[in-house]
Write a protein that holds these residues in place. Structure first.
Motif: not given
Length: 69
Positions: A24-40
């Motif tokens: 799980v990368p260290i980022a400002s936001d992480v979402d599940c691939a293929g889900g409805s999240g907007n990343g980055p």
């Protein structure tokens, strides 16, 4: 021959220590691939939550995040 001029390998990606089973990368936001999240950033699951679920990947609080990805 000086080693200073040899190409250096790319640095390994930083993985959040709150999760295991996938990086799980260290980022400002992480979402599940293929889900409805907007990343980055995205992670392909499943991932086990071993600390704080700071990215909210474990929606049902069973200790496993991104179960459908």
């Amino acid at each position: 021959m000086s080693l200073a001029f040899l190409p250096q390998p790319a640095a390994a990606a930083e993985c959040d220590p709150n999760y295991s089973g996938a990086c799980v990368p260290i980022a400002s936001d992480v979402d599940c691939a293929g889900g409805s999240g907007n990343g980055p950033a995205y992670v392909q699951g499943p991932v086990r939550v071993v600390g704080r679920d700071i990215y909210g990947l474990d929606r049902d609080n069973d200790g496993i995040g991104c179960e459908n990805g």
